[in-house]
Motif scaffolding. Structure first.
Motif, PDB file in Angstrom:
ATOM      1  N   ASN A 290       0.908  -6.994   4.614  1.00  0.00           N
ATOM      2  CA  ASN A 290       2.278  -7.062   4.084  1.00  0.00           C
ATOM      3  C   ASN A 290       3.182  -6.005   4.707  1.00  0.00           C
ATOM      4  O   ASN A 290       4.135  -5.534   4.079  1.00  0.00           O
ATOM      5  N   GLY A 291       2.863  -5.636   5.940  1.00  0.00           N
ATOM      6  CA  GLY A 291       3.686  -4.646   6.636  1.00  0.00           C
ATOM      7  C   GLY A 291       3.858  -5.001   8.105  1.00  0.00           C
ATOM      8  O   GLY A 291       2.964  -5.574   8.728  1.00  0.00           O
ATOM      9  N   ASN A 308      12.008 -11.703   7.263  1.00  0.00           N
ATOM     10  CA  ASN A 308      11.971 -12.968   6.521  1.00  0.00           C
ATOM     11  C   ASN A 308      10.539 -13.463   6.325  1.00  0.00           C
ATOM     12  O   ASN A 308      10.223 -14.072   5.293  1.00  0.00           O
ATOM     13  N   GLN A 309       9.652 -13.204   7.277  1.00  0.00           N
ATOM     14  CA  GLN A 309       8.241 -13.559   7.114  1.00  0.00           C
ATOM     15  C   GLN A 309       7.627 -12.827   5.918  1.00  0.00           C
ATOM     16  O   GLN A 309       6.906 -13.419   5.106  1.00  0.00           O
ATOM     17  N   LEU A 310       7.947 -11.531   5.808  1.00  0.00           N
ATOM     18  CA  LEU A 310       7.430 -10.755   4.675  1.00  0.00           C
ATOM     19  C   LEU A 310       7.974 -11.274   3.352  1.00  0.00           C
ATOM     20  O   LEU A 310       7.227 -11.403   2.367  1.00  0.00           O
ATOM     21  N   LEU A 311       9.270 -11.574   3.306  1.00  0.00           N
ATOM     22  CA  LEU A 311       9.877 -12.072   2.067  1.00  0.00           C
ATOM     23  C   LEU A 311       9.371 -13.469   1.723  1.00  0.00           C
ATOM     24  O   LEU A 311       9.152 -13.788   0.539  1.00  0.00           O
ATOM     25  N   ASP A 312       9.166 -14.308   2.720  1.00  0.00           N
ATOM     26  CA  ASP A 312       8.610 -15.645   2.480  1.00  0.00           C
ATOM     27  C   ASP A 312       7.192 -15.537   1.931  1.00  0.00           C
ATOM     28  O   ASP A 312       6.790 -16.294   1.034  1.00  0.00           O
ATOM     29  N   ILE A 405      15.427  -3.018  -0.849  1.00  0.00           N
ATOM     30  CA  ILE A 405      15.653  -3.990  -1.915  1.00  0.00           C
ATOM     31  C   ILE A 405      14.711  -3.575  -3.041  1.00  0.00           C
ATOM     32  O   ILE A 405      13.494  -3.763  -2.937  1.00  0.00           O
ATOM     33  N   PRO A 406      15.250  -2.929  -4.095  1.00  0.00           N
ATOM     34  CA  PRO A 406      14.381  -2.353  -5.132  1.00  0.00           C
ATOM     35  C   PRO A 406      13.338  -3.345  -5.643  1.00  0.00           C
ATOM     36  O   PRO A 406      13.654  -4.501  -5.954  1.00  0.00           O
ATOM     37  N   GLY A 407      12.092  -2.889  -5.685  1.00  0.00           N
ATOM     38  CA  GLY A 407      10.990  -3.699  -6.183  1.00  0.00           C
ATOM     39  C   GLY A 407      10.570  -4.831  -5.271  1.00  0.00           C
ATOM     40  O   GLY A 407       9.669  -5.603  -5.612  1.00  0.00           O
ATOM     41  N   SER A 432       7.975  -3.230   4.847  1.00  0.00           N
ATOM     42  CA  SER A 432       6.824  -3.521   3.996  1.00  0.00           C
ATOM     43  C   SER A 432       7.265  -4.055   2.638  1.00  0.00           C
ATOM     44  O   SER A 432       8.328  -3.681   2.123  1.00  0.00           O
ATOM     45  N   THR A 433       6.414  -4.917   2.088  1.00  0.00           N
ATOM     46  CA  THR A 433       6.597  -5.368   0.706  1.00  0.00           C
ATOM     47  C   THR A 433       5.525  -4.747  -0.188  1.00  0.00           C
ATOM     48  O   THR A 433       5.360  -5.164  -1.339  1.00  0.00           O
ATOM     49  N   ASP A 434       4.820  -3.757   0.328  1.00  0.00           N
ATOM     50  CA  ASP A 434       3.775  -3.060  -0.429  1.00  0.00           C
ATOM     51  C   ASP A 434       4.436  -2.188  -1.500  1.00  0.00           C
ATOM     52  O   ASP A 434       5.302  -1.363  -1.213  1.00  0.00           O
ATOM     53  N   GLU A 435       3.983  -2.342  -2.711  1.00  0.00           N
ATOM     54  CA  GLU A 435       4.592  -1.634  -3.852  1.00  0.00           C
ATOM     55  C   GLU A 435       4.583  -0.122  -3.674  1.00  0.00           C
ATOM     56  O   GLU A 435       5.543   0.561  -4.054  1.00  0.00           O
TER      57      GLU A 435
END
Length: 476
Positions: A290-291, A308-312, A405-407, A432-435
């Motif tokens: 996710n990065g 966009n790949q990460l968000l998708d 983008i928070p969260g 990254s979308t890693d929390e």
């Protein structure tokens, strides 16, 4: 491996001229007249009766043909009433495949609006429309380029007439022969600009300097002597970055970004970019599930695809429930955001926000120290559709860029200055979308946002009572 690190739209001054000119067009005579002329040419001169007998003309037909030829200045009479060709007609005969064939022309007067760029006076089709966009960077010309413009346009039109016929008038010059007979007059009309999109490409195998290339193929051929692209290189060199050593900036960046990519290749503030590039190539920009590794400006087509790949992957087709995004950037000395790609990037992300949440857009945090500067930045970036927040103190430092983008998503970049890059920077970082990365950066941004002295209300949409109201809305 080549990668686009930035794309910039430059504006080249263009002027249109009204040109009154005459064209000589080769044309074949009607077949009967042509053969009469060829017959006279072959025997030099003869009595009219010989022509009548040879072609089988009636008396009226003979009179009509001879009258027409004399009127067109092709034949004349001698003192013995013999018909012979004029010198003009004789000069029209050319040797074609061993035969003497007549080639006659007529003069046509024409008026056209013709446009030239004012650096090298190359032709520009009127269909190539230049948009006077404040984000474009105008190529500054010498004062001499604006002197005697009508004379320069006259010379350019003369030199480039065949090109004018082919590219502007769409005439097949091989089958429809036209020659410029004379230029009667040249009159200046109006000015405009020609947008030239230039991408700066870095060869990751030899990353010593970025190579400017035109984004549109036709421009590459059109700039035949490479003088325009040479002027763009000069713009970079004349505005070289003066930030100084990057060690402190890198260390400050790592403290607020928690960048897992740059930290792996950084030692005492020095980044081993060559090793980072090798990792990018081997792992195809992935550093985790996710990065993604980011090289080049965030708004490039490649980086938009990665984000966009990460968000998708994390949200599929679902709208983002975040209240918006915070994008902090210090554009000074970076040749940043001067392209339509920035607008496409903002539009793409804004479209992903759930319209039920406000403000539901990207808040672009930009450095401002006056209402005047805020208006200038608004003009440059207004077309993006982003909201604006004035900033006194950057997040991290002036070489740090973040998109939060928070969260949901975090992207951070360090803008490295390098010799040979002029006022371009080398942005490297991660998305990254890693929390754990999102929360870590969000804490730093929240701390930055709580200090109202870091912000100002110079942008018209800002509220005077709370200078960081926009940031609080998104973080809240």
């Amino acid at each position: 491996m080549d990668i686009v690190i930035n794309e910039v739209t430059f504006s080249l001054p263009v002027r249109s001229f009204l040109i009154d000119y005459s064209v000589s067009q080769h044309r074949q005579l009607p077949v009967v007249k042509e053969f009469v002329v060829r017959f006279i040419f072959s025997i030099e001169r003869c009595m009219p009766e010989i022509i009548q007998v040879f072609f089988g003309f009636s008396t009226n037909e003979l009179l009509v043909v001879l009258s027409d030829l004399e009127e067109e200045k092709l034949t004349q009479w001698d003192e013995n009433n013999n018909v012979l060709l004029t010198n003009y007609a004789k000069q029209r005969f050319e040797q074609i495949n061993g035969k003497s064939l007549p080639r006659f022309f007529e003069i046509n007067d024409t008026i056209d609006s013709v446009s030239f760029e004012l650096m090298g006076y190359r032709l520009i089709a009127d269909s190539v429309v230049g948009e006077n966009n404040p984000s474009n960077i105008e190529i500054q010309l010498n004062a001499s380029n604006f002197e005697n413009v009508t004379d320069k346009a006259r010379t350019a039109f003369d030199n480039r007439f065949v090109e004018f016929l082919e590219r502007i008038k769409k005439i097949d010059v091989f089958n429809e022969h036209h020659e410029l007979y004379k230029i009667n007059s040249v009159t200046s009309q109006h000015d405009r600009t020609l947008p030239l999109k230039v991408k700066f490409v870095l060869d990751l195998n030899d990353p010593t300097h970025p190579i400017p290339k035109y984004s549109d193929e036709w421009v590459d051929e059109w700039d035949d002597d490479r003088s325009i692209i040479g002027s763009i290189r000069q713009i970079l060199e004349e505005n070289a970055n003066t930030v100084g050593p990057m060690e402190a900036a890198v260390q400050e960046y790592l403290k607020v970004s928690f960048d897992p990519v740059v930290s792996e290749f950084a030692s005492d503030g020095t980044v081993n970019t060559e090793a980072l590039f090798d990792s990018y190539k081997i792992n195809k920009a992935n550093f985790s599930s996710n990065g993604r590794m980011i090289i080049g400006n965030l708004y490039s087509i490649k980086n938009l695809q990665l984000i966009n790949q990460l968000l998708d992957q994390s949200h599929n087709d679902q709208k983002l429930t975040a209240k918006g995004a915070i994008w902090s950037i210090w554009p000074d000395g970076k040749l940043w955001g001067r392209s339509v790609e920035l607008q496409k990037f903002v539009e793409s992300l804004n479209s992903r926000f759930d319209s039920r949440y406000r403000p539901g857009k990207i808040a672009m945090c930009l450095p401002t120290d006056s209402h005047y500067e805020a208006r200038e930045l608004s003009d440059i970036y207004y077309g993006t559709g982003a909201l604006f927040q004035g900033v006194n103190i950057p997040f991290g430092n002036s070489q740090t860029e973040i998109l939060l983008i928070p969260g949901t998503l975090v992207v951070t970049l360090i803008h490295l200055t390098r010799e040979g890059f002029g006022n371009l920077t080398l942005p490297i970082g991660y998305a990254s979308t890693d929390e754990k990365y999102i929360k870590a950066v969000e804490r730093e941004v929240t701390s930055w946002g709580k200090d109202e002295s870091n912000f100002n209300a110079y942008f018209p949409s800002s509220k005077q009572d709370k200078t960081n109201d926009l940031i609080n809305k998104i973080l809240g």
